[in-house]
Design an enzyme around this catalytic site. Structure first.
Site, PDB file in Angstrom:
ATOM      1  N   ARG A 103       0.829  -1.202   0.000  1.00 55.04           N
ATOM      2  CA  ARG A 103       0.000   0.000   0.000  1.00 55.04           C
ATOM      3  C   ARG A 103       0.868   1.259   0.000  1.00 55.04           C
ATOM      4  O   ARG A 103       0.534   2.246  -0.654  1.00 55.04           O
ATOM      5  CB  ARG A 103      -0.951  -0.014   1.202  1.00 55.04           C
ATOM      6  N   LYS A 205      -2.755   6.309   1.184  1.00 59.67           N
ATOM      7  CA  LYS A 205      -2.628   6.801   2.565  1.00 59.67           C
ATOM      8  C   LYS A 205      -1.727   8.031   2.570  1.00 59.67           C
ATOM      9  O   LYS A 205      -0.596   8.016   3.088  1.00 59.67           O
ATOM     10  CB  LYS A 205      -2.102   5.696   3.476  1.00 59.67           C
ATOM     11  N   GLU A 241     -16.469   6.093   3.326  1.00 55.82           N
ATOM     12  CA  GLU A 241     -15.852   5.687   4.593  1.00 55.82           C
ATOM     13  C   GLU A 241     -15.876   6.850   5.568  1.00 55.82           C
ATOM     14  O   GLU A 241     -16.547   7.855   5.337  1.00 55.82           O
ATOM     15  CB  GLU A 241     -14.436   5.172   4.367  1.00 55.82           C
TER      16      GLU A 241
END
Length: 362
Positions: A103, A205, A241
């Site tokens: 990620r 992220k 989210e």
């Protein structure tokens, strides 16, 4: 001879476990909060002239960079978060660090940053945890060692362009349980702010994603809510989210559902919970678009992420109109509780893990 060997192994395991416990820092593990505590060592590697150096552990917890560094001017930074645990049999383990490595690679590419190799990422995690074993809380304390790898543009940039030099770092901090006294259901609100653009950076992220969510969460807290539910920015009809966690819903026939969108961060906890639901609990699972108007029909709702694993949601406020889940405001719903207990059991070594999920620090 076989029995002697068995007891020798048991003694070695006991000695190894006790040795680690005796070497622990003098910390009140049962009462530490969820905040930063400086530990002894951190890992640092620098990217310069087109390559990463070998990196090293250091005692220095400070970062010294130019006032014109890319991270300060144009928010060129990304990070990861994971935990090290002491298992029931005394081992120190990290949960699926290879997925964090992948990620972070995706985040770096999207932000035009050099990729820190995945194998070196995992090795850096291992070295940093090993150097701070005295801060890994003992089994049963409810506490864990939080691990924060991050990367940022370190060289001077005044024009809007990527930096030429970067720094990759890993630090650790012992943290207490996210919920003291158990995970009570929370109340969230439907936010009027957008978390991420349809073709933006919601799927990585990046630090900038969290900076833009701060005003929204401070506003929610001021209004008496625990978190925000963000809808898709394009149509504002689909659930995405929260500021830092993915949603998991449970239908009245016990199907576990999670929203699907290109602007949702691919949570490692969510991915793991969906696997647990299907392969450990025998439940039907669905990753699909979830329209907000169907949320009222779900039996359970939870927010999932590294910090809390699952935060149960008891109530959603949609501009004064309340959606109350049948699971209520007193405790986790039954399926959410099974998911939580199974995944934490895997992480703590009480339940056998799927192959490759548990990385032991040796």
């Amino acid at each position: 001879e076989g029995r002697k060997a068995y007891y020798s192994i048991c003694w070695l395991k006991k000695y190894h476990t006790e040795d680690r416990i005796m070497d622990k820092k003098n910390i009140d593990w049962a009462n530490i909060g969820f905040g930063y505590v400086q530990t002894d060592k951190r890992f640092v590697s620098n990217f310069k002239d087109g390559k990463w150096d070998d990196g090293q552990l250091t005692d220095d917890a400070t970062v010294v960079i130019s006032e014109c560094a890319g991270v300060l001017q144009y928010a060129q930074t990304c990070f990861e978060g994971m935990k090290a645990y002491t298992t029931e049999d005394g081992r120190v383990v990290v949960f699926r660090p290879d997925l964090n490595a992948k990620r972070m690679e995706d985040s770096a590419k999207r932000l035009e940053m050099p990729v820190f190799p995945q194998d070196r990422f995992v090795k850096a995690i291992e070295e940093t945890v090993k150097a701070n074993l005295a801060y890994v809380p003992p089994y049963g304390s409810g506490a864990t060692l939080y691990i924060r790898p991050y990367m940022f543009g370190s060289s001077s940039v005044i024009g809007v362009k990527p930096a030429e030099e970067y720094q990759f770092r890993v630090f650790t901090t012992p943290v207490g349980p996210y919920f003291k006294g158990g995970a009570k259901p929370i109340t969230i609100k439907v936010s009027d702010f957008d978390r991420a653009a349809p073709h933006g950076t919601g799927h990585i992220k990046a630090g900038l994603n969290y900076a833009m969510s701060l005003h929204a969460i401070v506003t929610a807290h001021a209004e008496g809510f625990d978190e925000n539910m963000y809808l898709d920015a394009a149509t504002r009809t689909k659930v995405e989210e929260t500021g830092g966690a993915n949603f998991i819903f449970v239908t009245k026939d016990n199907t576990v559902v999670t929203p699907k969108s290109n602007s949702i961060l691919p949570s490692i906890t969510r991915r793991s919970l969906m696997y647990v639901a299907e392969h450990y609990l025998g439940l039907k699972v669905e990753e699909r678009e979830v329209y907000f108007d169907e949320v009222k029909d779900f039996a359970e709702c939870g927010l999932c992420g590294t910090a809390a694993v699952i935060s149960p949601v008891g109530k959603i406020n949609d501009h004064g109109k309340e959606i109350c889940f049948p699971s209520g405001m007193e405790e986790m719903g039954p399926i959410t509780k099974k998911l939580y207990d199974t995944l934490t059991g895997i992480q703590m070594g009480r339940i056998e893990a799927p192959e490759g999920w548990i990385y032991e620090i040796k």
